[in-house]
Design an enzyme around this catalytic site. Structure first.
Site, mmCIF file in Angstrom:
data_model
loop_
_atom_site.group_PDB
_atom_site.id
_atom_site.type_symbol
_atom_site.label_atom_id
_atom_site.label_comp_id
_atom_site.label_asym_id
_atom_site.label_seq_id
_atom_site.Cartn_x
_atom_site.Cartn_y
_atom_site.Cartn_z
ATOM 1 N N ARG A 1 6.860 -13.074 6.233
ATOM 2 C CA ARG A 1 6.347 -13.760 7.435
ATOM 3 C C ARG A 1 6.760 -15.218 7.586
ATOM 4 O O ARG A 1 6.376 -15.846 8.577
ATOM 5 C CB ARG A 1 4.811 -13.681 7.526
ATOM 6 C CG ARG A 1 4.245 -12.279 7.491
ATOM 7 C CD ARG A 1 4.760 -11.434 8.620
ATOM 8 N NE ARG A 1 3.989 -10.192 8.771
ATOM 9 C CZ ARG A 1 4.467 -9.099 9.363
ATOM 10 N NH1 ARG A 1 5.706 -9.082 9.849
ATOM 11 N NH2 ARG A 1 3.721 -8.026 9.485
ATOM 12 N N ASN B 1 3.960 1.689 11.629
ATOM 13 C CA ASN B 1 5.168 2.148 12.292
ATOM 14 C C ASN B 1 6.241 2.366 11.233
ATOM 15 O O ASN B 1 6.628 1.405 10.573
ATOM 16 C CB ASN B 1 5.637 1.099 13.302
ATOM 17 C CG ASN B 1 6.808 1.596 14.118
ATOM 18 O OD1 ASN B 1 7.338 2.681 13.866
ATOM 19 N ND2 ASN B 1 7.232 0.804 15.086
ATOM 20 N N ASP C 1 6.761 -1.727 2.446
ATOM 21 C CA ASP C 1 6.679 -2.186 3.837
ATOM 22 C C ASP C 1 5.451 -3.100 3.992
ATOM 23 O O ASP C 1 4.723 -3.022 4.994
ATOM 24 C CB ASP C 1 6.634 -1.018 4.826
ATOM 25 C CG ASP C 1 6.804 -1.466 6.282
ATOM 26 O OD1 ASP C 1 7.163 -2.638 6.520
ATOM 27 O OD2 ASP C 1 6.569 -0.633 7.176
ATOM 28 N N ASP D 1 14.822 -4.307 10.880
ATOM 29 C CA ASP D 1 13.515 -3.676 10.630
ATOM 30 C C ASP D 1 12.399 -4.220 11.518
ATOM 31 O O ASP D 1 12.280 -5.421 11.747
ATOM 32 C CB ASP D 1 13.094 -3.821 9.173
ATOM 33 C CG ASP D 1 11.774 -3.107 8.923
ATOM 34 O OD1 ASP D 1 11.649 -1.953 9.345
ATOM 35 O OD2 ASP D 1 10.861 -3.726 8.363
HETATM 36 ZN ZN LIG Z 1 9.990 -0.854 9.729
#
Ligand SMILES: [Zn+2]
Length: 422
Positions: A61, A275, A302, A149
């Site tokens: 982030r 997702n 993830d 991504d």
């Molecule tokens: Zn992803």
């Protein structure tokens, strides 16, 4: 401080090593012989001593979203999860689609990270899927892969050119597989539960169609393409068939796709919104079969932190993603090794060490003498309860609060230095 790690079960999959023994660290590197002078001794009785684990799919982030996570907080969470190295995704603000943002991330990691951080760069400018990012100059700035991504390049010709360009640098292309038109405003798996709950569906085929596209491009361009976070049993079948023909395609799974199903969304808790979405029990079983038969060769989190106020909204409005770094190893040990016995711990360690290192060409993932002393000590049988309030992340978005798990990293060592221990 030099180290001698004693009484542990040393597992180094790349060397086909699995034996009780001692491991030595001298000057931050693995050594073949005991340290000559004063040193620290670690007792690893009943524990597994593994090469430092690598997670190739993490969202840190920074820059731009430090209210969710920072490189400092995210790498502390990673260390507590047993990780010595992580690859961070480029969907920051601004996106990591240029060499100066990559250099900024690398500098920031040098200042504040407790473990190794390897940046990835965007495939396309602004993650918009239109124009290729300056891949060559990002390689010079230190990226280990390209990926959009969080987004997915929809134009197959743009993707083909990016894959061909990546080939010139021996760079893997990692892809979040999602066909935008088919997904539309879908927020969960399209099936029984989306109908019952009245939420828009995200069908399996919208992932599988891009997995197939990637297989065709990997074959056409003879370049390695890695399909990120597979969620559908059909994707596993496609990758299995392609790998059996020698096509350089690889795939990863994340723990939530085998630990949870779309039925969980009945609570409308946005901590079940990810997702690609949670799918059915049958999909979870097919993902596990894919791990067992070697179709899926990488595990990842993830890790996607979001602030409380962002997730505490209506299900349709909430952002996708959950935390993962501090629970992934324990969830995979619990489900893949202890519960289903799909793989043994040696295979699991390979999926977190030599396999990701080979994909992104890192000289890591082994305990060979001379290599960086990145070491993870794991207690495979430790029963413990995950508490989100104890997390090192800046965020708390996890559906695993209060889960009883079996197995955990108890000591994380990077370049010979302890960065975390239980
Ligand atoms: Zn992803």
């Amino acid at each position: 401080m030099d180290l001698a790690i004693k009484n542990g079960r040393i597992i180094d999959p790349v060397a086909d090593r699995d034996e009780l023994g001692e491991l030595y660290v001298v000057n931050g590197r693995i050594a073949a012989t005991p340290p000559p002078g004063e040193h620290e001794t670690i007792d690893a009785r009943n524990k597994v001593v593994a090469p430092g684990l690598i997670d190739i799919h993490v969202h840190l982030r920074e820059p731009g979203q430090s209210h969710k996570e920072t490189i400092e907080s995210g790498t502390k969470a990673a260390a507590a999860g047993g990780f010595c190295s992580i690859a961070c995704m480029p969907n920051t603000e601004p996106p990591a689609d240029n060499p100066s943002t990559i250099a900024w991330i690398a500098d920031r990691a040098r200042e504040s990270a407790s473990i190794n951080v390897f940046p990835t760069g965007a495939i396309t400018k602004g993650l918009k899927g239109e124009e290729m990012a300056p891949i060559g100059s990002m390689v010079q700035a230190g990226i280990i892969a390209i990926t959009d991504d969080g987004h997915c390049v929809q134009n197959n010709e743009v993707m083909r050119r990016a894959v061909e360009y990546a080939r010139m640098f021996d760079l893997p292309v990692m892809d979040h597989c999602q066909d935008y038109d088919m997904v539309g405003d879908g927020v969960m798996h399209e099936g029984y539960w989306s109908t019952v709950l009245g939420l828009s569906g995200w069908p399996r085929a919208a992932e599988e169609i891009i997995v197939m596209r990637n297989i065709l491009l990997a074959e056409l361009c003879d370049t390695r393409i890695h399909c990120q976070h597979l969620s559908s049993g059909g994707s596993v079948r496609l990758v299995r068939e392609a790998r059996s023909r020698g096509i350089p395609v690889t795939a990863e799974i994340c723990p939530h796709h085998i630990a949870l199903t779309d039925e969980c969304i009945g609570s409308f808790d946005a901590n079940y919104k990810m997702n690609p979405p949670l799918r059915t029990q049958r999909d979870a079983e097919e993902l596990i079969e894919g791990v067992a038969d070697g179709t899926i060769t990488l595990l990842a989190s993830d890790h996607a932190p979001h602030a409380y106020f962002e997730k505490e909204v209506e299900f349709d409005q909430a952002p996708f993603g959950i935390l993962g770094l501090e629970t992934e190893l324990a969830l995979f040990l619990t489900i893949l090794v202890h519960r289903t016995k799909a793989i043994d711990i040696k295979r699991l360690i390979a999926m977190y060490t030599v396999n990701p290192a080979a994909l992104v060409r890192l000289p890591k993932g082994t305990l060979a003498p001379g290599r960086d002393a990145d070491i993870t000590i794991i207690d495979p049988d430790l029963e413990w309860t995950f508490r989100k309030e104890e997390s090192f992340s800046r965020s708390r978005n996890t559906p695993f609060d209060g889960w009883k798990l079996k197995g955990r990293a108890v000591h994380t060592i990077v370049a010979g230095k302890t960065v975390w221990k239980l």
